[in-house]
Scaffold this active site. Structure first.
Site, mmCIF file in Angstrom:
data_model
loop_
_atom_site.group_PDB
_atom_site.id
_atom_site.type_symbol
_atom_site.label_atom_id
_atom_site.label_comp_id
_atom_site.label_asym_id
_atom_site.label_seq_id
_atom_site.Cartn_x
_atom_site.Cartn_y
_atom_site.Cartn_z
ATOM 1 N N HIS A 68 -19.515 5.614 -27.637
ATOM 2 C CA HIS A 68 -20.784 5.377 -26.955
ATOM 3 C C HIS A 68 -20.718 4.035 -26.229
ATOM 4 C CE1 HIS A 68 -25.494 5.163 -27.196
ATOM 5 N NE2 HIS A 68 -25.023 5.039 -25.965
ATOM 6 N N GLU A 120 -22.643 1.281 -19.343
ATOM 7 C CA GLU A 120 -22.120 0.470 -20.435
ATOM 8 C C GLU A 120 -21.586 -0.866 -19.930
ATOM 9 O OE1 GLU A 120 -22.464 1.132 -23.685
ATOM 10 O OE2 GLU A 120 -23.654 2.833 -22.996
ATOM 11 N N HIS A 124 -23.750 -3.963 -20.992
ATOM 12 C CA HIS A 124 -23.115 -4.616 -22.139
ATOM 13 C C HIS A 124 -21.830 -5.372 -21.778
ATOM 14 C CE1 HIS A 124 -25.911 -2.448 -24.721
ATOM 15 N NE2 HIS A 124 -25.554 -1.312 -24.139
#
Length: 267
Positions: A68, A120, A124
């Site tokens: 993930h 992502e 992040h």
């Protein structure tokens, strides 16, 4: 000449930079890095429940847990995020590992893997980049692949005789202990609890800024609480399903029982 000056001023106002940004200091502090693995069958089940027309892009290997994300995290919060909005995901940066990413970091919910990878990295990865081992898009995604191969949840659970099944329920204590025994640090386990059921969906492992395994104590995601020594949102009083299929036979059985009960009740 005036046109060039206008364009330069316009780009400055928008804070654009044609030079790949370099993170020089930690402007968005965090405590640890969370590495999260998905169980695709549950992810697909959730996706289809949101809209029956949804389809899933499942990994080629049916027993594959997938990635993930790799999330820098400050304890007690979900921050930081989007640390550099000018450093956008570039598919060319991960071209050398794209084949592996498609196999191990696919986007289950939609067909385009780039959508997940861009999210992502933008959210992040731009924060993780203050750490030298994660300071490029290639390094960031490669680290996720490395961790998946080293801490593959399917194999960890299988060692404890915990394997996918649409009919069998497992105790959350047994799932937790299987992971703890293998990695020697406290993981976090997330369930999909829609419709009163417990369906395992994610296992999270935590790492220090030196990328060494540490306990996940103190992370704050999806109403996780401590049940005894277990960090999870799963209902500890109910069994946990580790689905073999995205639409399990168990669901049809439960639906049949419900319809039969409603038919009897309305007679």
């Amino acid at each position: 000449m005036y046109a060039k000056k206008f364009v330069a001023c316009f780009l400055t106002l928008l804070n654009f930079d044609f030079v790949q940004p370099t993170v020089l200091k930690e402007d968005h502090p965090f405590d640890l890095v969370i590495f999260t693995q998905f169980w695709p069958q549950t992810v697909c089940k959730e996706w289809k429940e949101h809209n029956p027309s949804h389809t899933c892009a499942m990994p080629a290997k049916k027993d594959s847990w997938t990635i993930h994300g790799v999330w820098p995290t400050k304890l007690g919060t979900k921050t930081p995020a989007f640390c550099n909005r000018t450093w956008l995901f570039d598919p060319e940066e991960v071209r050398p590992i794209e084949k592996d990413l498609l196999a191990m970091w696919p986007n289950i919910e939609v067909e385009s893997a780039y959508t997940l990878w861009a999210h992502e990295w933008n959210k992040h990865g731009t924060c993780a980049a203050v750490l030298e081992p994660l300071n490029s898009q290639l390094k960031y995604f490669q680290q996720g692949l490395t961790w998946l191969q080293k801490y593959f949840i399917y194999d960890i659970l299988k060692e404890a005789n915990i394997v996918p099944s649409d009919n069998k329920e497992y105790r959350i204590e047994d799932i937790y202990q299987a992971v703890l025994k293998n990695v020697s640090v406290r993981p976090a386990i997330e369930c999909d609890r829609e419709h009163g059921g417990n369906f395992i969906v994610e296992v999270r492992l935590c790492f220090s800024k030196k990328l060494e395994l540490v306990d996940c104590d103190g992370i704050a995601f999806h109403d996780m609480e401590e049940y005894g020594s277990i960090l999870t949102n799963c209902n500890p009083n109910s069994g946990v399903y580790y689905l073999e299929n995205a639409v399990p036979k168990t669901v049809y059985v439960q639906l049949y029982k419900l319809l039969s009960w409603l038919q009897w009740f309305t007679l």
